[in-house]
Design an enzyme around this catalytic site. Structure first.
Site, short mmCIF file in Angstrom:
data_model
loop_
_atom_site.label_atom_id
_atom_site.label_comp_id
_atom_site.label_asym_id
_atom_site.label_seq_id
_atom_site.Cartn_x
_atom_site.Cartn_y
_atom_site.Cartn_z
CE1 TYR A 1 -3.83 2.39 0.96
CE2 TYR A 1 -2.44 3.20 2.76
CZ TYR A 1 -3.44 3.33 2.03
OH TYR A 1 -4.35 4.31 2.10
CE LYS B 1 -3.42 6.14 0.00
NZ LYS B 1 -4.62 6.71 -0.70
#
Length: 337
Positions: free
Chosen positions: A179, A183
Site C-alpha cells: 500500500y 501512496k
C-alpha cells in the site's frame, strides 16, 4: 497568522465538485460536508446502491435544497477510458461546464508482509490506489487545461485538484508494503503537478494568446487511520506486528478527517495533515515539496527530525525484537505457533 480577515481559498458555494470514492468513508463525509457548504456534488464509485444512498444523504444536508444539484456515476476508475467518461458526463450534466473541483478519494488498503502478499495483489493495490488517482487527474487536467482563445475567455473561478494520500507516504510502516508505495507515488505525482501546473497558470495570467480558462491549484491530504468500512476490512489482514508499530495512531472518524481537510483547503494549504502526529510525520519528509508556511513548516521540520531520530531506530528495534521473540509469521501475519 491569527486567521483574522483571511480569505476563504476554497469557497465551494454553487461550484460543481466531483468526489471519487464518494459512496463511503472519507469520500462520503467530504461529499456531505461540501453539500452543507452549498456545492453541487457528483459522487463516483462502483456500487450503485451506496451511491444512491450518498445522494439522498447529500440532499438532506444541502444548504439550499431547492437549488443545489446532486448526481452519481458508477465507474471503474482503474480504467482511464472510464475516467474520461466521468468527466464528460459531469460536464454534460453541468450544462456544458467542466467541474470546478475534483477530489480523488478512491482506493483501499490490503496490509501484509511483502513476500506473503501475492504479487498480483501488489499490482492491484497500485491500480486501485495510484492509478485511480492518476487516471482521474489526467482526465480532469486535460479538460481544464484545454487552450481557450482570448476572444472566448470568460472570468472563471480557480479550480482545485485534490489527492487523498496517507502519512505512510512520509513514514512507511512494516506490513504496508502493498500500500505505502502507491501512496508515495501519489505524493510524488502531486509535487510534480504542483510545479508543472504553474506553466499553465502563467499562461492564464498573461492574457495574450490561447490559455486555459482558469488557474488551477493542486492539494494533497495525508490522513492517518480512518474509522470506516475500509478500515474494518484492513484490520482483517493487518499483521499483529503492524498493529504494534502503529499504536500511536488513534484513528479518526471520516467526518473529523473531512472537516480538518476542508478547513485546511480554505486556508489555501498544499500538503494537508489531519492531526499532530501526522504533521510530525510530514515534517520528516518535506524535502523539495512546497511549504504551507516557511516559518511554521521549517520549525515543524526541525522538531520532526529530532523526534524521529529516536522513532526510526525504535521501529526497527521493535521489528527485530518481534522476529526474535515470535519467529516467522504465519500466512495471516500472526506469530507462528
Amino acid at each position: 497568522m491569527l486567521g483574522l480577515g483571511s480569505r476563504n481559498e476554497f469557497n465551494v458555494e454553487w461550484q460543481t465538485v466531483v468526489i471519487t470514492g464518494g459512496s463511503d468513508g472519507m469520500g462520503k463525509a467530504v461529499a456531505l460536508q461540501l453539500s452543507a457548504k452549498g456545492a453541487n456534488v457528483v459522487v463516483v464509485a462502483r456500487t450503485v446502491s451506496k451511491l444512491v444512498t450518498a445522494v439522498e444523504e447529500m440532499k438532506a444536508k444541502a444548504a439550499n435544497k431547492f437549488k443545489q444539484r446532486f448526481h452519481y456515476i458508477s465507474a471503474d476508475l482503474t480504467d482511464p477510458v472510464e475516467c474520461e467518461r466521468v468527466i464528460a458526463e459531469v460536464t454534460t450534466w453541468n450544462s456544458g461546464a467542466v467541474p470546478d473541483v475534483v477530489w480523488c478519494c478512491a482506493g483501499f488498503s490490503r496490509p501484509g508482509f511483502f513476500i506473503d502478499v501475492p504479487i498480483q495483489e501488489h499490482r492491484q493495490q497500485m491500480d486501485t490506489v495510484y492509478w485511480t488517482a492518476a487516471n482521474t487527474a489526467h482526465a480532469t487536467l486535460r479538460s481544464w487545461l484545454e487552450p481557450v482563445h482570448p476572444s472566448a475567455q470568460m472570468k472563471t473561478s480557480r479550480r482545485h485538484l485534490i489527492f487523498t494520500c496517507s502519512t505512510l507516504a512520509f513514514v512507511p510502516i512494516a506490513g504496508y508494503s502493498p500500500y505505502s508505495p502507491a501512496k508515495a507515488a501519489i505524493r510524488s505525482l502531486s509535487d510534480t503537478l504542483n510545479q508543472e501546473i504553474e506553466m499553465y497558470n502563467g499562461a492564464y495570467q498573461r492574457h495574450r494568446g490561447a490559455a486555459p480558462a482558469a488557474d488551477v491549484k493542486i492539494h494533497t491530504v495525508f490522513p492517518m487511520g480512518i474509522l470506516s468500512p475500509g478500515f474494518d476490512n484492513e484490520e482483517k489482514t493487518k499483521p499483529e506486528l503492524t498493529k504494534k508499530l502503529e499504536e500511536a495512531d488513534k484513528p479518526q472518524t471520516p467526518s473529523e478527517v473531512a472537516k480538518v481537510s476542508i478547513s485546511a483547503l480554505e486556508r489555501g494549504e498544499y500538503l494537508i495533515t489531519t492531526n499532530f502526529i501526522g504533521s510530525l510525520m510530514k515534517g520528516t519528509a518535506l524535502g523539495a515539496s512546497p511549504r504551507n508556511g516557511i516559518v511554521g513548516d521549517t520549525l515543524l521540520s526541525c522538531l520532526s527530525h529530532l523526534v524521529f531520530l529516536q522513532v526510526i531506530p525504535e521501529l526497527r528495534s521493535k521489528t527485530f525484537t518481534w522476529g526474535k521473540k515470535n519467529g516467522l509469521p504465519s500466512a495471516n501475519g500472526t506469530p507462528a505457533s
